[in-house]
Design a protein around this motif. Structure first.
Motif, PDB file in Angstrom:
ATOM      1  N   ASP A  79      35.027  35.120  47.734  1.00 48.37           N
ATOM      2  CA  ASP A  79      36.301  34.560  48.177  1.00 48.37           C
ATOM      3  C   ASP A  79      36.954  35.566  49.122  1.00 48.37           C
ATOM      4  O   ASP A  79      37.323  36.659  48.702  1.00 48.37           O
ATOM      5  CB  ASP A  79      37.194  34.295  46.967  1.00 48.37           C
ATOM      6  CG  ASP A  79      38.522  33.686  47.340  1.00 48.37           C
ATOM      7  OD1 ASP A  79      38.640  33.146  48.459  1.00 48.37           O
ATOM      8  OD2 ASP A  79      39.440  33.743  46.505  1.00 48.37           O
ATOM      9  N   GLU A  81      39.894  35.728  50.437  1.00 47.71           N
ATOM     10  CA  GLU A  81      41.272  36.087  50.088  1.00 47.71           C
ATOM     11  C   GLU A  81      41.293  37.086  48.942  1.00 47.71           C
ATOM     12  O   GLU A  81      42.062  38.052  48.972  1.00 47.71           O
ATOM     13  CB  GLU A  81      42.064  34.835  49.737  1.00 47.71           C
ATOM     14  CG  GLU A  81      42.315  33.925  50.920  1.00 47.71           C
ATOM     15  CD  GLU A  81      43.037  32.644  50.528  1.00 47.71           C
ATOM     16  OE1 GLU A  81      43.485  32.538  49.374  1.00 47.71           O
ATOM     17  OE2 GLU A  81      43.154  31.767  51.392  1.00 47.71           O
ATOM     18  N   ALA A  82      40.467  36.877  47.938  1.00 51.56           N
ATOM     19  CA  ALA A  82      40.414  37.804  46.804  1.00 51.56           C
ATOM     20  C   ALA A  82      39.870  39.154  47.254  1.00 51.56           C
ATOM     21  O   ALA A  82      40.343  40.205  46.816  1.00 51.56           O
ATOM     22  CB  ALA A  82      39.551  37.231  45.691  1.00 51.56           C
ATOM     23  N   GLU A  83      38.879  39.129  48.137  1.00 55.17           N
ATOM     24  CA  GLU A  83      38.308  40.362  48.655  1.00 55.17           C
ATOM     25  C   GLU A  83      39.352  41.140  49.455  1.00 55.17           C
ATOM     26  O   GLU A  83      39.468  42.358  49.329  1.00 55.17           O
ATOM     27  CB  GLU A  83      37.107  40.017  49.541  1.00 55.17           C
ATOM     28  CG  GLU A  83      36.073  41.089  49.620  1.00 55.17           C
ATOM     29  CD  GLU A  83      34.819  40.585  50.297  1.00 55.17           C
ATOM     30  OE1 GLU A  83      34.609  40.967  51.457  1.00 55.17           O
ATOM     31  OE2 GLU A  83      34.066  39.829  49.661  1.00 55.17           O
ATOM     32  N   ALA A  85      42.644  40.924  49.124  1.00 59.29           N
ATOM     33  CA  ALA A  85      43.667  41.402  48.195  1.00 59.29           C
ATOM     34  C   ALA A  85      43.191  42.654  47.464  1.00 59.29           C
ATOM     35  O   ALA A  85      43.971  43.600  47.276  1.00 59.29           O
ATOM     36  CB  ALA A  85      44.008  40.313  47.186  1.00 59.29           C
ATOM     37  N   ALA A  86      41.928  42.691  47.087  1.00 59.74           N
ATOM     38  CA  ALA A  86      41.386  43.878  46.419  1.00 59.74           C
ATOM     39  C   ALA A  86      41.373  45.071  47.358  1.00 59.74           C
ATOM     40  O   ALA A  86      41.708  46.197  46.964  1.00 59.74           O
ATOM     41  CB  ALA A  86      39.983  43.593  45.907  1.00 59.74           C
TER      42      ALA A  86
END
Length: 118
Positions: A79, A81-83, A85-86
């Motif tokens: 994902d 977006e998750a990547e 954000a991390a």
């Protein structure tokens, strides 16, 4: 031992811990030495490896661990977006650490320049 899925001769692994191009070579070499592996493609940009051949998952994970990295099966596309954000959280943590270091170092540097320290 977990085998690759029937009819499938390719598995995609997520490789944790790769920091440079030399790491790519080490992971690639470790995976190529596993019996049953016919082709290895390691991608530094997305920290993944695609392995072709008739080989067990545990053998691949052990080979990668022997090279000093961690491997996990990539079930689905990452994902974005998750990547992102991390990654942002990682850089915010590094920025906080740098700010604390600067706050502690500045008074010592001033005291050293003014001759207050022995």
């Amino acid at each position: 031992m977990t085998q690759l899925q029937a009819g499938s001769d390719s598995i995609r692994l997520s490789i944790a811990g790769m920091r440079c191009a030399g790491c790519v070579g080490a992971v690639e070499k470790a995976l190529q030495q596993v019996p049953g592996v016919t082709q290895v493609n390691v991608n530094f940009a997305d920290h993944s490896a695609t392995v072709n051949g008739d080989v067990g998952l545990s053998a691949l994970q052990e080979a990668v661990a022997g090279a000093g990295y961690q491997a996990a099966v990539m079930e689905e596309a990452p994902d974005p977006e998750a990547e992102q954000a991390a990654t942002e959280a990682k850089y915010r943590a590094q920025l906080r650490k740098a700010a604390v270091a600067a706050a502690l170092a500045l008074p010592l540097m001033v005291a050293g320049h003014l001759g207050w320290l022995p």
